[in-house]
Write an enzyme that holds these catalytic residues in place. Structure first.
Site, short mmCIF file in Angstrom:
data_model
loop_
_atom_site.label_atom_id
_atom_site.label_comp_id
_atom_site.label_asym_id
_atom_site.label_seq_id
_atom_site.Cartn_x
_atom_site.Cartn_y
_atom_site.Cartn_z
N CYS A 268 92.80 33.00 37.94
CA CYS A 268 93.94 32.53 38.75
C CYS A 268 93.61 32.71 40.23
O CYS A 268 92.62 33.33 40.58
CB CYS A 268 95.19 33.33 38.41
SG CYS A 268 94.97 35.07 38.79
N CYS B 265 92.89 36.12 41.55
CA CYS B 265 91.54 36.68 41.36
C CYS B 265 90.69 36.43 42.60
O CYS B 265 89.82 37.23 42.94
CB CYS B 265 90.86 36.02 40.16
SG CYS B 265 91.68 36.34 38.62
N ASP C 49 52.78 35.58 11.18
CA ASP C 49 53.89 35.91 10.30
C ASP C 49 54.27 34.60 9.60
O ASP C 49 54.38 33.57 10.24
CB ASP C 49 55.06 36.44 11.14
CG ASP C 49 56.21 36.86 10.28
OD1 ASP C 49 55.95 37.50 9.25
OD2 ASP C 49 57.35 36.54 10.62
N ASP D 25 58.20 35.80 15.66
CA ASP D 25 59.39 35.24 16.31
C ASP D 25 59.86 36.07 17.50
O ASP D 25 60.79 35.70 18.20
CB ASP D 25 60.53 35.04 15.31
CG ASP D 25 60.97 36.34 14.68
OD1 ASP D 25 60.60 37.40 15.20
OD2 ASP D 25 61.68 36.31 13.67
N ASP E 238 59.51 40.96 14.84
CA ASP E 238 58.10 41.35 14.91
C ASP E 238 57.78 42.16 16.16
O ASP E 238 56.61 42.37 16.44
CB ASP E 238 57.21 40.09 14.93
CG ASP E 238 57.58 39.14 13.83
OD1 ASP E 238 57.75 39.61 12.71
OD2 ASP E 238 57.71 37.94 14.12
#
Lengths: 742, 120
Positions: free
Chosen positions: A13, A16, A426, A625, A629
């Site tokens: 608003c 703020c 992997d 990833d 890992d």
């Protein structure tokens, strides 16, 4: 005074705005600030620390981030071009005086210094040369003096001392010729002017060549559009890119670049992300999908909500990461740095020793010899070639890698990547797509396939494991209503247990069944066959009795086989890690021609497998990833994280592959090898140049061959040495992706 | 004459060793949080800066030298680097806890400076 722009989050608003403004003004050094509620930005002027300002805003209950606009490339290029022209102009003016003097001198048309008329002419030449040294070489003398005051010596010191000594000696013998024997009465004004011309010319050429070394980063900066079309108060308006606020709605039309990162809220399109990830095919994006700033919208029109702006966008992070890596040095360049640090004072000492040796050992021309050799030593020594050898190659190599969607974190990673002789992959998400799906369901005893899927999906409903997701998706596709599960327990590396619909349900591998004394003999052959087809069979037991097998397969990525083949061509052993049973692992390994595999590896054991290979003498790269890992990536000599799209913030990895393809590993290794080779060539050239050039300049060839190097040739050699190093590094720009080369 | 020239030569060598390797320039003690460093004519001004440990400081580099040599500043031991835009201030914020000397150079080690961090 500095003006900076910040994005401000959390303002709901107009009240703020006042709170944020108060927080900004409380920061020491802030002289003025203005908060724009519509754009969710703030402009703050003053001498303050950005960190203090961000903290102050956060303390006030809001969010703040510095908006960094990349410098205007065109402005930078214009400034560089101006400097280049200036160097050429200085070189031309120096040559305009130096070259005619040289030609006249060689033709014997200039008078000698043995009479007053000759002295007057040489005095006037000396004055003209002084103007040249001031106009064309003034920056060398200023730089040398300032460095001297700081107890420092640099290239300017060598040039200033070399040419300054030549001019002062020449002027002294012009005014007082009797100080030296008649044969030694030679002035070196033309040498000073020509050396200045050559070194300025060399600097101009070097600057031109260096401009090309930063092409990759310029290209990345160029991806950022200048404006965005945002929706404000129901209207679409074009605003500058740094005025786009967080959570604002942005419209993108066909053919336009996406301005910042966000999420599609309306519409769909295919988007070309090749400029960031190297992925050649456009990606289909729909509502809810992420879009990345700097990529190109190919077909549809859509609206998206801005989620990352300014320095937070993927593109800004990529640029920052590439720049940081370009400025880092591998250990191969450390020796050159150590030598560079003491190089110039050492050359000064060598020059004085050269003078003294010639002065004490030569004949009546000794003063001339001593002076010429000293001057030549000062001029030929080139600390720049030595200092440039490593960073300039790193700059081109890291930038080139970024063009293929390979982000190398630092120079050390680049150097080590070139030495890898084993790469551990992997399986899930690296070799395979990481999107498994249910391929077969077997039912045993009195159970139906639909029951097996119902219980398997019910137990996996709360799990985030990719295999669990596949089972739940299969049940959803068949519109099966799932039961609630209670007392859920995940048994790492084995499977899961829960109570479902008043039944005790186990789902997992053979080890889980054995552990719970569940007889699976009836299904063993089926399971083995499925595993041999590279599928992962999971046993389902209800109340301690085998009920069925749910088989899940994760399709292998289209280019994995080719990438593994390329790694083999690079002389690299390929090892696969997987949590699957040995039958499945063997099937995948033989299908892809993988050299070695470790099956049934628990997540926490991946690191040990990397360490095992290292203990066998391998320099190991680990590809994963970047999340599950992380320990294995950190343990490996080089950790490669396969990102998804433009996920660049993978801290655990030395190299991030933005394109989710294993080809990136081969590219990273190939470009690392090429860059390290290039650095070695540069270092070898710079070392050989200086370690041969300086003794030759000092006159080491004179006693045997009667050869003394002309200081003007030394000047030309010095000017060209840096240009050669930069040009050699520029050859890396023609590096091609391993895929293209095949 | 010979003796004089030789003596001057030897004194010169001794002076080079002393000036460039054995003596250090006096550091500029800076208490402010924001420190301006001019990048011009082959030197950082100031090149030797003493700052307190455990205090947030911001080095603001103002590059006046258009040659590519001045384009980067690298703090090798701190693993930090900056690209300096010509004519525009470029800032680096640091908070160094450990006392000691932290060198910063251009990529060719021709521009050189030192941050001397001392406990307050």
């Amino acid at each position: 005074m500095t003006v900076r722009h910040f994005s401000i989050g959390g303002m709901s608003c107009a009240g703020c705005v006042a709170s944020v403004e108060k927080a900004l003004k409380n920061v020491e050094g802030v002289t003025s600030s203005s908060v724009n509620f519509a754009e969710h930005t703030a402009e703050v002027e003053g001498d303050y620390l950005p960190e203090s300002l961000i903290k102050s805003v956060i303390d006030a209950g809001y969010e703040a981030a510095l908006l960094q606009s990349e410098e205007d490339t065109a402005e930078k290029e214009a400034a560089e071009f101006e400097h280049y022209r200036n160097l050429l102009k200085k070189s031309f003016v120096a040559a305009l005086v130096g070259v005619p003097l040289f030609v006249l001198g060689m033709s014997g048309l200039l008078p000698d210094l043995n009479n007053t008329q000759g002295q007057v002419i040489w005095f006037l030449i000396g004055i003209a040369t002084a103007f040249v040294l001031w106009f064309s070489g003034g920056h060398f003398y200023t730089g040398a003096w300032k460095a001297f005051k700081n107890h420092n010596a640099n290239m300017d010191t060598l040039v200033a001392l070399g040419t300054g000594t030549a001019w002062i000696f020449s002027m002294v013998i012009t005014l007082y010729p009797d100080l030296v024997p008649a044969l030694a009465r030679h002035a070196y004004f033309e040498a000073a002017a020509i050396i200045i011309a050559l070194i300025n010319f060399g600097s101009a050429l070097e600057m031109r060549a260096r401009g090309k070394t930063s092409e990759a980063i310029k290209r990345l900066i160029g991806l950022q559009p200048k404006t965005a079309r945002v929706v404000r108060d129901g209207k679409e308006v074009d605003v500058a890119i740094n005025e786009v606020g967080l959570d604002e709605t942005v419209r993108v039309r066909p053919g336009e670049k996406i301005p910042v990162d966000g999420v599609i809220i309306d519409g769909h399109s295919s988007i070309d992300e090749s400029m960031l990830t190297g992925e050649p095919l456009p990606l289909e994006k729909n509502r809810g999908d992420d879009v990345v700033g700097g990529t190109i919208n190919k077909s549809g029109t859509f609206l998206f909500q801005a989620k990352r702006i300014g320095s937070e966008t993927a593109l800004a992070q990529i640029i920052a990461l590439v720049r940081k890596a370009q400025n880092s040095k591998p250990s191969i360049g450390k020796l050159a740095d150590k030598i560079s640090a003491v190089f110039v004072p050492t050359v000064l000492i060598v020059a004085v020793i050269t003078f003294l040796l010639w002065f004490n050992l030569a004949d009546e021309m000794r003063v001339s010899y001593a002076l010429v050799t000293m001057m030549t030593v000062l001029i030929i020594a080139c600390p720049c070639a030595l200092g440039l050898a490593t960073p300039i190659s790193i700059m081109v190599g890291v930038g080139k890698a970024a063009e293929f969607g390979v982000l190398i974190r630092n120079g050390e990673a680049l150097q080590t990547a070139g030495k890898l002789d084993a790469v551990v992959l992997d399986k899930t998400g690296t070799i395979t797509k990481g999107q498994p799906s249910v391929t077969q369901i077997n039912a045993y005893s009195d159970w139906q396939q639909s029951d097996v899927l119902l219980y398997a999906a019910s137990i996996e409903k709360g799990s985030e494991h990719p295999l669990a997701e596949a089972i739940v998706n299969a049940a959803n596709d068949k519109q099966i209503s799932l039961h609630d599960a209670s007392d859920f327990k995940a048994i790492a590396g084995h499977g899961v247990f829960a109570n479902v619909n008043q039944h005790a349900v186990h789902l997992g591998n053979a080890a889980l069944m054995q552990k719970n004394n569940i007889d699976i003999n009836v299904s063993i052959n089926d399971a083995q066959q499925l595993a041999e087809q590279a599928q992962t069979p999971m046993f389902l037991a209800i109340d301690g009795q085998l009920a069925g097998i749910v088989s899940v397969a994760d399709p292998i990525k289209d280019d994995s086989a080719k990438a593994i083949q390329t790694l083999h061509k690079l002389g690299i052993k390929v090892v696969m890690l997987t949590g699957d049973n040995s039958h499945t692992a063997k099937a995948v390994a033989s299908q892809l021609n993988i050299d070695e595999y470790f099956a049934e590896v628990l997540p926490e054991d991946k690191e040990q497998k990397v360490a095992l290979l290292q203990s066998q003498g391998y320099v190991v790269g680990m590809v994963g990833d970047g999340i599950n890992d992380a320990p294995a990536l950190a343990r490996a000599d080089v950790g490669f994280a396969i990102g998804t799209g433009t996920d660049v913030a993978i801290e655990s990895a030395d190299v991030t592959l933005m394109r989710g393809s294993l080809n990136g590993v081969a590219d990273a290794i190939a470009i690392s090898k090429a860059t390290v080779k290039n650095i070695k060539q540069n270092l070898f050239g710079a070392f050989v140049y200086n370690s041969l050039g300086i003794p030759v300049a000092a006159g080491i060839l004179f006693p045997v061959f009667g050869i003394l190097l002309n200081p003007m040739i030394a000047g030309a050699a010095m000017a060209m040495s840096s240009v050669t190093v930069v040009s050699n590094a520029n050859r890396l720009r023609w590096f091609r992706s391993t895929v293209v080369r095949q | 004459m010979d003796l004089l020239i030789n003596s001057v030569g030897l004194i010169l060598i001794a002076m080079i060793i002393w000036w460039f390797w054995m003596s250090s320039p006096k550091a500029k003690v800076v208490d402010a949080q924001l420190i301006d460093i001019l990048v011009e004519d082959g030197v950082y001004s100031p090149a030797n800066i003493e700052v307190p440990a455990n205090q947030q400081i911001t080095l603001r580099f103002i590059r006046k030298d258009a040659s590519p040599c001045a384009e980067k500043v690298i703090f090798e031991t701190l693993d930090k680097s900056l690209e300096l835009a010509l004519g525009q201030p470029t800032e680096l914020s640091l908070n160094i806890a450990d006392e000691g000397e932290y060198g910063f150079t251009c990529e060719m080690h021709m521009y050189r400076g030192r941050l001397i961090v001392k406990a307050k």
